[in-house]
Design an enzyme around this catalytic site. Structure first.
Site, PDB file in Angstrom:
ATOM      1  NE  ARG A  55      -0.434   1.805   3.524  1.00 58.59           N
ATOM      2  CZ  ARG A  55       0.676   2.523   3.666  1.00 58.59           C
ATOM      3  NH1 ARG A  55       1.848   1.961   3.907  1.00 58.59           N
ATOM      4  NH2 ARG A  55       0.646   3.838   3.554  1.00 58.59           N
ATOM      5  N   GLY A  56       0.203   2.418  -0.152  1.00 60.83           N
ATOM      6  CA  GLY A  56       0.947   3.669  -0.277  1.00 60.83           C
ATOM      7  C   GLY A  56       1.178   3.931  -1.761  1.00 60.83           C
ATOM      8  CB  ALA A  57       0.472   6.885  -3.879  1.00 61.68           C
ATOM      9  NE  ARG A  89      -6.248   0.872  -1.995  1.00 64.48           N
ATOM     10  CZ  ARG A  89      -5.638   1.427  -0.955  1.00 64.48           C
ATOM     11  NH1 ARG A  89      -4.363   1.162  -0.712  1.00 64.48           N
ATOM     12  NH2 ARG A  89      -6.296   2.244  -0.156  1.00 64.48           N
ATOM     13  CD  GLN A 185      -3.525   3.175   6.659  1.00 65.64           C
ATOM     14  OE1 GLN A 185      -4.157   3.627   7.617  1.00 65.64           O
ATOM     15  NE2 GLN A 185      -4.089   2.964   5.486  1.00 65.64           N
ATOM     16  CG  ASP A 225      -3.097   8.073  -2.066  1.00 68.18           C
ATOM     17  OD1 ASP A 225      -2.909   8.511  -0.914  1.00 68.18           O
ATOM     18  OD2 ASP A 225      -2.880   6.895  -2.391  1.00 68.18           O
TER      19      ASP A 225
END
Ligand code: MRU
Length: 329
Positions: A55-57, A89, A185, A225
């Site tokens: 995860r995380g852009a 996503r 997170q 993002d």
């Protein structure tokens, strides 16, 4: 990123490719368990992005590029793989940027192209760190939201990059880590990264940010993002609240992101798609239900902060004002 293990410290990326498979830190298990998973097909990669193993852009971007490489290695239909990966996503622009980049290189060695893409992300993060560290003075107290660290960006981080550089160059700093409900997170991942690096910090409940912004926080740095042409940007739910609080308390509010996060096709934040995730992420804390049975929940994963709250975008090309975006990216 530096990770303390029982055998000492290891320097490791959030994900990488080796011998035709992708290896990744299973982020859903941190900080309790440090586990590396193996991803063998583009469908497994799409699942790892959807379920937030990765995860995380920028890490999602690298995962998407590696997913396309896995499809290429197995001789699969690249257009079909692109569609499956793009459907995982909707908010992070890096995902779409990465898949389109791989499609534009479809006649090349995509394993090598994906590795080069991941290396570029890491180089950009180092530059973001250098460009942003000047904003942090000796003794600064910085607030950050969610996890925009090495886990979210293959290595080093975006919002955490200037913080790492400031710490490594001997500045005494302190980081307020928003816990970041619903998936925590901040409490789980950012705190884990800062602890591994020996950076002084405290986790605060999301509700405590205003209390500390009144007189303790010197600077807010968050990730993004997707950033629209006018500087409106999407980031983890709760970012908008922090931006408004920062303005009210005259705390400078910065967004750290590589240019792959800028979506110049989008004029303003109204067109940024916002992912809605499962109600259970709000109704449960880990496996424990906290709301009564029968109550529903709403769970937007991101919100949009208007550009007028942003003092600057810390990018690999320097610190940009919202008005500079179309000229400089
Ligand atoms: O839902 P997540 O954990 O993927 O959301 C992550 C964030 O919102 C980060 O702040 C953003 O991706 C920037 S990561 C450098």
């Amino acid at each position: 990123m530096l990770v303390r293990t029982p055998d000492g410290k290891v320097d490791i990326r959030a994900l990488w490719m080796t011998r035709g498979t992708v290896r990744a830190i299973e982020q859903r298990l941190l900080p309790g368990k440090f586990k590396i998973v193996t991803i063998r097909t583009y469908k497994e990669m799409a699942e790892a992005i959807s379920n937030m193993t990765i995860r995380g852009a920028p890490s999602i971007g690298a995962a998407a590029a590696y997913g396309m490489a896995l499809a290429w290695i197995k001789g699969e239909d690249l257009d079909k793989a692109a569609k499956v990966i793009k459907d995982t996503r909707p908010t992070a622009h890096d995902l779409f940027f990465a898949v389109d980049l791989m499609l534009s290189k479809r006649d090349e060695d995509l394993a090598r192209a994906a590795d080069e893409f991941a290396d570029t992300i890491v180089e950009m993060c180092y530059k973001i760190g250098q460009n942003g560290s000047g904003l942090i003075k000796d003794g600064s107290k910085i607030l950050t939201h969610c996890n925009a660290g090495a886990l979210a960006t293959v290595d080093f981080g975006t919002a955490l990059a200037p913080i790492r550089v400031a710490h490594r160059t001997g500045k005494r700093i302190f980081v307020y880590v928003d816990e970041t409900r619903p998936r925590l997170q901040g409490a789980k991942l950012t705190a884990w990264e800062l602890l591994n690096e020996g950076i002084d910090h405290a986790v605060i409940s999301d509700n405590a940010a205003g209390h500390y912004m009144k007189d303790s926080v010197d600077l807010v740095i968050v990730g993004a993002d997707r950033i629209a042409r006018n500087g409106d940007f999407a980031n983890k739910i709760g970012t908008y609240t922090k931006a408004v609080l920062a303005k009210e308390n005259r705390v400078p509010f910065y967004v750290a992101a590589p240019v792959s996060t800028f979506d110049l096709k989008i004029k303003n934040g109204d067109s940024i798609p916002i992912e809605e995730r499962s109600e259970d992420e709000v109704l449960f804390l880990d496996d424990c239900r906290v709301a009564p049975k029968g109550s529903r929940a709403l769970n937007p994963a991101f919100d949009v902060t208007p550009a007028r709250y942003v003092k600057g975008f810390i990018t690999e090309k320097g610190i940009l004002k919202p008005g500079d975006i179309s000229r400089r990216t």
